[in-house]
Design an enzyme around this catalytic site. Structure first.
Site, PDB file in Angstrom:
ATOM      1  N   GLY A 235       8.632  -5.057  -5.347  1.00  0.00           N
ATOM      2  CA  GLY A 235       8.830  -6.278  -6.142  1.00  0.00           C
ATOM      3  C   GLY A 235       9.220  -5.994  -7.584  1.00  0.00           C
TER       4      GLY A 235
ATOM      5  N   LYS B 260      18.035 -11.784   3.538  1.00  0.00           N
ATOM      6  CA  LYS B 260      18.267 -13.153   3.092  1.00  0.00           C
ATOM      7  C   LYS B 260      18.866 -13.261   1.705  1.00  0.00           C
ATOM      8  CE  LYS B 260      14.814 -15.504   5.844  1.00  0.00           C
ATOM      9  NZ  LYS B 260      13.559 -16.266   5.783  1.00  0.00           N
TER      10      LYS B 260
ATOM     11  N   ARG C 195       4.113   7.595  -3.358  1.00  0.00           N
ATOM     12  CA  ARG C 195       3.661   7.121  -4.671  1.00  0.00           C
ATOM     13  C   ARG C 195       2.680   8.107  -5.299  1.00  0.00           C
ATOM     14  NH1 ARG C 195       2.846   0.514  -4.062  1.00  0.00           N
ATOM     15  NH2 ARG C 195       5.052   0.014  -4.269  1.00  0.00           N
TER      16      ARG C 195
ATOM     17  N   GLY D 185      11.340  -1.742  -1.266  1.00  0.00           N
ATOM     18  CA  GLY D 185      10.594  -1.244  -0.107  1.00  0.00           C
ATOM     19  C   GLY D 185      11.463  -0.816   1.073  1.00  0.00           C
TER      20      GLY D 185
HETATM   21  C1  3PG Z   1       3.505  -3.072  -4.540  1.00  0.00           C
HETATM   22  O1  3PG Z   1       3.034  -2.483  -3.561  1.00  0.00           O
HETATM   23  O2  3PG Z   1       4.672  -3.522  -4.558  1.00  0.00           O
HETATM   24  C2  3PG Z   1       2.687  -3.140  -5.781  1.00  0.00           C
HETATM   25  O3  3PG Z   1       1.548  -2.378  -5.657  1.00  0.00           O
HETATM   26  C3  3PG Z   1       2.365  -4.568  -6.152  1.00  0.00           C
HETATM   27  O4  3PG Z   1       1.535  -5.174  -5.235  1.00  0.00           O
HETATM   28  P1  3PG Z   1       1.353  -6.750  -5.247  1.00  0.00           P
HETATM   29  O5  3PG Z   1       2.668  -7.333  -4.809  1.00  0.00           O
HETATM   30  O6  3PG Z   1       0.224  -7.070  -4.323  1.00  0.00           O
HETATM   31  O7  3PG Z   1       1.060  -7.173  -6.676  1.00  0.00           O
END
Ligand code: 3PG
Ligand code: MG
Length: 397
Positions: A377, A197, A37, A354
């Site tokens: 996310g 899932k 990142r 991820g």
């Molecule tokens: C992540 O690592 O996906 C982002 O930095 C968001 O983090 P969070 O889900 O704690 O908001």
């Protein structure tokens, strides 16, 4: 593509630039273990600094309930300095007198990192008073943190209403890549959706089916579909209670003319363990004491043949238990094929999430795909077709 204000539209010289980055990077024993990142945001930081802007880095780290040393951004700021090869000053708060004094002392080209924005409750509440306290530190706001833009927090969204707002270079690249795969793709368009899932991917499947020509389902979630078709999946990870939902998804795909690809063979083992004795079986012949840990070679070959006849690929989620050798082979072989097709100019391939990034990094193909998003996310929400607050606020109305 609807337009976003970018760094091309502002003269940053002498300006205090509040640069929202995502420094929520993996840290083990006080050290950053994966700098991906940071490497992505580095060009934006350097461009602003080189143009004479004062770069003020804003980020959250983890999900602290209260300020605590374990969630300080200080070691991460040190890693940023290492990667960009410039000094990065640090101040122990992101608002208030100390932060204001540190900003006042900055000269054009200086880089300052503020402490974890989530040390203040106002951040996640998008509290106007907290956003205003942040806004006092800057002349403009640049969002280069796509990966946290699904959050409507003060530093990811609120600031965009208080200061002139711009997309950073990493954000720009991310949005451009996404545009090429879901908004204006060259067809045929295929999606690979894997992961453990189905329950976490229902909205994503619902959004993709009307949009894609081929949907390739892999990972543990494929087992739920196989079971819903009456196949014995033995001890495999499977959400049996979602059989009806899985059948509805398959029916929706038929109605929308979306071809669904499910595994035809599998690598099975008796236990969830690296190097567990395994065998390859057609999906009709999984034993009751076996679990499916990867797709088999016929499935790999079929998926590769699908990739060879499409022009665009969007990928989220690994095929098998890629964290356990040798059950990473299916994912690696498909990734390798996708990378070759991309390098040959035959497909545009964008991946994210991820686990997906970890699997593609392990396969060594990240550099050869069109774009691999470092977002988790936020990438999922984007694939679900949701509007992301931190992106929407950048849009030129
Ligand atoms: C992540 O690592 O996906 C982002 O930095 C968001 O983090 P969070 O889900 O704690 O908001
Ligand atoms: Mg933590």
């Amino acid at each position: 593509m609807s337009r976003f204000r970018t760094l091309d539209e502002v003269d940053v010289r002498g300006k205090r630039v509040l640069l929202r980055v995502d420094l929520n990077v993996p840290v083990g024993e006080g050290e950053v273990s994966d700098g991906t990142r940071i490497e992505r945001m580095a060009p934006t930081i350097l461009e602003i600094a080189d143009k004479g802007g004062k770069v003020i880095l804003l980020s959250h780290f983890d999900r602290p309930k209260a300020p605590n040393p374990k969630d300080s951004l200080k070691p991460v700021a040190a890693q940023v300095a290492c990667i960009i090869k410039r000094p990065v000053a640090f101040v122990e708060d992101c608002v208030g007198e100390n932060a204001e004094a540190a900003v006042r002392a900055m000269k054009p080209g200086d880089i300052l990192c503020l402490e974890n924005t989530r040390f203040h409750a106002g951040e996640e509440k998008n509290d106007p008073a907290f956003a205003a306290a942040l806004a006092r530190l800057g002349d403009i706001w640049v969002n280069d943190a796509f990966s946290v833009s699904h959050r409507a927090h003060a530093s990811t969204e609120g600031l965009g209403h208080l200061l002139p707002a711009y997309a950073g270079r990493a954000m720009q690249a991310e949005l451009a890549a996404f545009h090429r795969v879901l908004d204006a793709p060259q067809r045929p368009l295929a999606a690979i959706v894997g992961g453990a899932k189905v329950s976490t991917k229902l909205e994503l499947l619902g959004n993709l089916i009307p949009r894609v020509d081929v949907l390739i389902i892999g990972g543990g979630m494929a087992n739920t579909f196989l079971a819903a078709q009456g196949k014995n999946v033995g001890k495999s990870l499977c959400e049996h209670e979602l059989a009806g939902t899985a059948r509805d998804i398959l029916a929706k795909a038929r109605a929308e003319d979306c071809e669904i690809v499910l595994p035809v063979d599998a690598v099975t083992a008796g236990k969830f363990e690296a190097n567990a004795p395994s065998r390859v079986v057609p999906v009709n012949d999984v034993g009751s004491d076996e679990m499916i840990l990867d797709i088999g070679p016929r499935t790999v070959a079929y998926v590769v043949s699908v990739l060879a006849r499409v022009k665009t690929l969007v990928w989220n989620g690994p095929f098998g238990a890629f964290e356990l050798e040798p059950f990473d082979i299916g994912t690696i072989e498909v990734a390798e094929a996708a990378a070759e097709l991309t390098a040959a100019g035959k497909i545009v391939a964008v991946a994210g999430g991820g686990d997906t990034v970890a699997a593609l990094n392990a396969a060594g193909v990240t550099e050869r795909l069109t774009y691999v998003s470092a977002a988790g996310g936020a990438f999922l929400e984007w694939m679900e077709g949701k509007a992301l607050p931190g992106v929407e606020v950048l849009r030129i109305k």
